[in-house]
Design an enzyme around this catalytic site. Structure first.
Site, short mmCIF file in Angstrom:
data_model
loop_
_atom_site.label_atom_id
_atom_site.label_comp_id
_atom_site.label_asym_id
_atom_site.label_seq_id
_atom_site.Cartn_x
_atom_site.Cartn_y
_atom_site.Cartn_z
CE1 TYR A 143 -34.35 50.31 9.50
CE2 TYR A 143 -32.60 49.33 8.48
CZ TYR A 143 -34.14 49.98 8.72
OH TYR A 143 -34.61 49.62 7.45
CG ASP A 238 -28.55 43.41 12.61
OD1 ASP A 238 -28.31 43.00 11.59
OD2 ASP A 238 -29.86 44.44 12.68
CE LYS A 266 -27.62 46.71 4.49
NZ LYS A 266 -28.25 46.81 6.05
C1 LIG Z 1 -29.53 47.28 5.96
C2 LIG Z 1 -29.27 46.51 7.76
C3 LIG Z 1 -30.59 44.89 8.33
C4 LIG Z 1 -32.31 45.36 7.28
O1 LIG Z 1 -31.56 44.43 5.67
P1 LIG Z 1 -32.12 45.08 4.46
O2 LIG Z 1 -32.05 43.79 4.05
O3 LIG Z 1 -32.59 46.47 4.46
O4 LIG Z 1 -34.10 44.44 4.85
C5 LIG Z 1 -30.71 45.52 9.53
N1 LIG Z 1 -29.61 45.75 10.04
C6 LIG Z 1 -28.30 46.06 10.12
C7 LIG Z 1 -27.24 46.31 10.56
C8 LIG Z 1 -28.52 46.76 8.61
O5 LIG Z 1 -27.36 47.17 8.92
#
Ligand SMILES: *Cc1c(COP(=O)(O)O)cnc(C)c1O
Length: 426
Positions: A143, A238, A266
């Site tokens: 994701y 990511d 995060k």
């Molecule tokens: C949480 C997450 C996102 C999205 O971040 P948001 O702050 O919720 O938009 C993108 N990539 C990864 C790997 C994530 O865990």
């Protein structure tokens, strides 16, 4: 008697679709009513009816030093007195860029924004602008936020176009996204052999935390790095979830692989909205105002959010912070495996640093296909039993769990006692 929680959920559903502002908060996967929270402190949460929980979500990762850490709260309060936003540069943003660059040297230049979704969306636009190519590659089950081009599932064959995984995403947008199986080096080799020179970038969760926890094979990451280099495709790690959580230097330090670009979120906001993307200077120089790739944000690098992030990043640089976090998480994982074994339940678990995965399957899965075969009914039953006992896990068999520095030995012991009861009831 109707609980406050039940009333809030019923009223919320009337005004907010599904009663939640992000689907993962709903209990659709496990059934039941989502818990509405009122307060958090350290490893603990209290819901609106006063019930106490040990928290293994930690806001999906950001609360790595625990809820309402006094130093973070104080820093935020002090920063707030200097105004909440300027829409103009501040020294705090430079401090954050310097710190990110120090902890993740592959991020030679950095741009801050307000979420992980923005970070990945903008990193991909930058990679496309840099390479002049359109195709992007992602992996099944990873994701990367909710932008159109990333809500794509694999087509039926290797080289078929991607298909939208969400309503509202044009097929023409999804068609540029190619989706491969995680940890499958052969599929990568085959794809690059056919269209390698048309690929703008490959985006990957270097440890996957969005289909439960999936650990990468070192050889897979090495193959990926080599293929991207050979074909001039930008490799984007990511690390929105793994950044500063699996290791002080992120997954790229843990597995010793240098991506061309990295996305963060995060932990770097410490619980407030911050995202970042960055990487090789020659790539980042494509961004406006120096280059032709447009990217912007009214609240990007917001001073209060950056202050919370800076304080959090300062706290996690304490000596042995990550080794202690990993050891505490391993204690939880080993205890859960032992408890399951005692009751004869088919179960496995593992952790990478402060992230963990629980699987109702014999082996730890290494792909989307494998995780889908785990026993979802057992998970759902386990989840509700743990919730009753005051242990808050992610409300889905396909989410990772998170431990914070505030989780004590007593928290782990209480969790394991609850787990023994839950396993015994399966
Ligand atoms: C949480 C997450 C996102 C999205 O971040 P948001 O702050 O919720 O938009 C993108 N990539 C990864 C790997 C994530 O865990």
């Amino acid at each position: 008697m109707t609980s406050i929680n039940q009333t809030l959920f019923e009223q919320s559903q009337r005004l907010i679709p599904g009663g939640v502002n992000s689907p993962v908060r709903a209990f659709r996967s496990v059934g039941g009513t989502p818990v509405f929270f009122k307060k958090g402190l350290g490893s603990r949460l209290w819901d609106v009816d006063g019930k106490e929980y040990i928290d293994y979500i930690n806001s999906w990762g950001p609360m790595i030093v625990g809820h309402a850490h006094p130093e973070v709260i104080q820093a935020v309060q002090a920063a707030a007195e200097n105004s909440l936003s300027f829409g103009a540069p501040t020294g705090l943003e430079l401090e954050m860029a310097q710190l990110i660059n120090k902890l993740m040297p592959s991020m030679e230049q950095v741009r801050l924004n307000s979420s992980g979704t923005e970070a990945t969306m903008s990193a991909i636009r930058t990679a496309r602008g840099f390479t002049g190519r359109d195709k992007i590659v992602k992996f099944e089950g990873c994701y990367h936020g909710h932008s159109d081009g990333l809500l794509v599932k694999a087509g039926s064959g290797l080289l078929t176009f991607g298909e939208p995984d969400s309503g509202g995403v044009p097929a023409s947008v999804a068609a540029h996204t190619l989706t491969l199986e995680y940890n499958n080096s052969q599929a990568l080799e085959d794809l690059f052999a056919q269209v390698g020179d048309e690929i703008a970038c490959v985006i990957i969760e270097p440890v996957v935390g969005n289909m439960n926890l999936i650990v990468p094979h070192q050889a897979f990451l090495q193959t990926l790095r080599a293929l991207c280099t050979k074909h001039g495709a930008v490799l984007i790690f990511d690390e929105v979830m793994t950044g500063f959580r699996v290791h002080l230097g992120g997954a790229q330090a843990l597995y010793n692989i240098k991506p061309d670009m990295t996305t963060l979120g995060k932990v770097i906001g410490g619980g407030l909205p911050v995202g970042a993307f960055g990487g090789r200077k020659d790539i980042m120089q494509c961004l406006a105002p120096v280059g032709k790739v447009y990217q912007a944000g009214t609240l990007s690098g917001n001073p209060i959010a950056v202050t919370a992030g800076l304080k959090t990043l300062q706290l996690i640089q304490a000596p042995n912070f990550h080794s202690k976090l990993a050891a505490q998480t391993a204690k939880l994982v080993e205890g859960l495996k032992a408890a399951a074994a005692d009751t004869g339940v088919i179960f496995n678990a593992q952790n990478v640093g402060g992230m963990f995965g629980l699987y109702f399957s014999q082996h730890c899965p290494s792909s989307y296909h494998e995780i889908m075969q785990s026993n979802k009914e057992h998970f759902n039953h386990f989840f509700h039993s743990m919730l009753d006992s005051g242990v808050y896990l992610g409300p889905s068999a396909f989410e990772a769990g998170f431990v914070s520095a505030a989780h004590t030995d007593e928290d782990i012991a209480l969790t394991l006692a609850a787990a023994r009861k839950a396993f015994a009831s399966l």
